[in-house]
Scaffold this motif. Sequence first.
Motif, PDB file in Angstrom:
ATOM      1  N   PRO A   1       0.818  -1.204   0.000  1.00 54.42           N
ATOM      2  CA  PRO A   1       0.000   0.000   0.000  1.00 54.42           C
ATOM      3  C   PRO A   1       0.857   1.260   0.000  1.00 54.42           C
ATOM      4  O   PRO A   1       1.929   1.296   0.582  1.00 54.42           O
ATOM      5  N   ILE A   2       0.323   2.273  -0.622  1.00 47.77           N
ATOM      6  CA  ILE A   2       1.025   3.549  -0.713  1.00 47.77           C
ATOM      7  C   ILE A   2       0.752   4.334   0.555  1.00 47.77           C
ATOM      8  O   ILE A   2      -0.364   4.383   1.054  1.00 47.77           O
ATOM      9  N   ALA A   3       1.785   4.947   1.103  1.00 48.25           N
ATOM     10  CA  ALA A   3       1.621   5.743   2.318  1.00 48.25           C
ATOM     11  C   ALA A   3       0.712   6.936   2.026  1.00 48.25           C
ATOM     12  O   ALA A   3       0.787   7.542   0.958  1.00 48.25           O
ATOM     13  N   GLU A   4      -0.162   7.250   3.001  1.00 47.06           N
ATOM     14  CA  GLU A   4      -1.124   8.340   2.798  1.00 47.06           C
ATOM     15  C   GLU A   4      -0.440   9.692   2.662  1.00 47.06           C
ATOM     16  O   GLU A   4      -0.900  10.551   1.938  1.00 47.06           O
ATOM     17  N   THR A   5       0.667   9.891   3.363  1.00 44.99           N
ATOM     18  CA  THR A   5       1.362  11.180   3.245  1.00 44.99           C
ATOM     19  C   THR A   5       1.937  11.357   1.851  1.00 44.99           C
ATOM     20  O   THR A   5       1.979  12.466   1.339  1.00 44.99           O
ATOM     21  N   LEU A   6       2.368  10.255   1.245  1.00 38.36           N
ATOM     22  CA  LEU A   6       2.866  10.334  -0.117  1.00 38.36           C
ATOM     23  C   LEU A   6       1.733  10.664  -1.080  1.00 38.36           C
ATOM     24  O   LEU A   6       1.910  11.389  -2.052  1.00 38.36           O
ATOM     25  N   MET A   7       0.517  10.171  -0.792  1.00 39.30           N
ATOM     26  CA  MET A   7      -0.628  10.421  -1.661  1.00 39.30           C
ATOM     27  C   MET A   7      -1.067  11.881  -1.629  1.00 39.30           C
ATOM     28  O   MET A   7      -1.767  12.331  -2.515  1.00 39.30           O
ATOM     29  N   LEU A   8      -0.693  12.617  -0.608  1.00 42.13           N
ATOM     30  CA  LEU A   8      -1.061  14.031  -0.535  1.00 42.13           C
ATOM     31  C   LEU A   8      -0.119  14.918  -1.337  1.00 42.13           C
ATOM     32  O   LEU A   8      -0.359  16.110  -1.471  1.00 42.13           O
ATOM     33  N   HIS A   9       0.939  14.348  -1.846  1.00 39.93           N
ATOM     34  CA  HIS A   9       1.847  15.098  -2.692  1.00 39.93           C
ATOM     35  C   HIS A   9       1.084  15.523  -3.948  1.00 39.93           C
ATOM     36  O   HIS A   9       0.323  14.742  -4.511  1.00 39.93           O
ATOM     37  N   PRO A  10       1.262  16.758  -4.405  1.00 41.69           N
ATOM     38  CA  PRO A  10       0.477  17.248  -5.551  1.00 41.69           C
ATOM     39  C   PRO A  10       0.569  16.373  -6.801  1.00 41.69           C
ATOM     40  O   PRO A  10      -0.424  16.157  -7.486  1.00 41.69           O
ATOM     41  N   VAL A  11       1.748  15.839  -7.083  1.00 42.46           N
ATOM     42  CA  VAL A  11       1.898  14.993  -8.268  1.00 42.46           C
ATOM     43  C   VAL A  11       1.089  13.713  -8.108  1.00 42.46           C
ATOM     44  O   VAL A  11       0.403  13.267  -9.034  1.00 42.46           O
ATOM     45  N   ALA A  12       1.121  13.142  -6.907  1.00 46.96           N
ATOM     46  CA  ALA A  12       0.361  11.923  -6.652  1.00 46.96           C
ATOM     47  C   ALA A  12      -1.144  12.196  -6.733  1.00 46.96           C
ATOM     48  O   ALA A  12      -1.900  11.365  -7.245  1.00 46.96           O
ATOM     49  N   HIS A  14      -2.589  14.442  -8.646  1.00 43.62           N
ATOM     50  CA  HIS A  14      -2.926  14.583 -10.061  1.00 43.62           C
ATOM     51  C   HIS A  14      -2.950  13.223 -10.764  1.00 43.62           C
ATOM     52  O   HIS A  14      -3.813  12.975 -11.609  1.00 43.62           O
ATOM     53  N   LEU A  15      -2.014  12.361 -10.423  1.00 43.30           N
ATOM     54  CA  LEU A  15      -2.017  11.017 -11.007  1.00 43.30           C
ATOM     55  C   LEU A  15      -3.268  10.238 -10.588  1.00 43.30           C
ATOM     56  O   LEU A  15      -3.858   9.521 -11.395  1.00 43.30           O
ATOM     57  N   LEU A  16      -3.655  10.385  -9.329  1.00 40.16           N
ATOM     58  CA  LEU A  16      -4.873   9.722  -8.859  1.00 40.16           C
ATOM     59  C   LEU A  16      -6.092  10.269  -9.600  1.00 40.16           C
ATOM     60  O   LEU A  16      -6.983   9.508  -9.990  1.00 40.16           O
ATOM     61  N   GLN A  17      -6.115  11.567  -9.847  1.00 36.19           N
ATOM     62  CA  GLN A  17      -7.227  12.162 -10.587  1.00 36.19           C
ATOM     63  C   GLN A  17      -7.274  11.637 -12.022  1.00 36.19           C
ATOM     64  O   GLN A  17      -8.350  11.324 -12.545  1.00 36.19           O
ATOM     65  N   ILE A  18      -6.123  11.523 -12.660  1.00 35.73           N
ATOM     66  CA  ILE A  18      -6.071  10.987 -14.024  1.00 35.73           C
ATOM     67  C   ILE A  18      -6.531   9.537 -14.044  1.00 35.73           C
ATOM     68  O   ILE A  18      -7.293   9.123 -14.921  1.00 35.73           O
ATOM     69  N   LEU A  19      -6.097   8.776 -13.052  1.00 32.38           N
ATOM     70  CA  LEU A  19      -6.496   7.378 -12.948  1.00 32.38           C
ATOM     71  C   LEU A  19      -8.006   7.249 -12.743  1.00 32.38           C
ATOM     72  O   LEU A  19      -8.666   6.401 -13.363  1.00 32.38           O
TER      73      LEU A  19
END
Length: 193
Positions: A1-12, A14-19
């Motif tokens: 699993p991806i760490a939640e703090t890493l998911m709050l990074h702006p690039v992450a 945007h990638l989640l939004q694209i996905l």
Amino acid sequence: PIAETLMLHPVALHLLQILLLTASLHSTRLSDSSVSNLLDVSRSVLSKICEDGATDERDLNDFLRLLLSVSSAEKFAAVLGLAHWTNLLLRLASSPLNALKTKLLAVGCLERVLPRVATNDDLARTIVVDSLFQLIADCVSPDVKIEKAEEETAAKKVATVSGMFPILLNFEASRAVHCHAVGYSVSHSVADN
């Protein structure tokens, strides 16, 4: 699993939004578990954004706008209609800390998802609808109380003409049909329309 703090990074984010957008466009080809897993990650990110306030209001609004657009896909709407999602959206809509735009986006998501909640889950739908009506009542009731207080204050404001009789300050001449004052006679007829 991806760490939640890493998911709050702006690039992450945007990638989640694209996905999410790509998955919603091709949702018919995806399994229900894939959609559910993707939205679970999205819910944890959205919860983290709400709890920490780590991002600004614009990121939160962008994420809610994205949820609004992906909720048009049937599989996404089915998952977004689950209790944990509706509770999160209700919490966003009712939070006094959020801006009006955020609240409206959360209500918009609920509006789109609520009709697609499984018909056998009428209790969940009823709870969400009751919560929305309570939210509306909470938002409207202060204005209604203020208006009633202003009307009562205006009705209590009475002036005296030559100390003879009271006249309301909010008197409207267009509504008067026939008035008499000491020493003066004023007649006004209302024209038929």
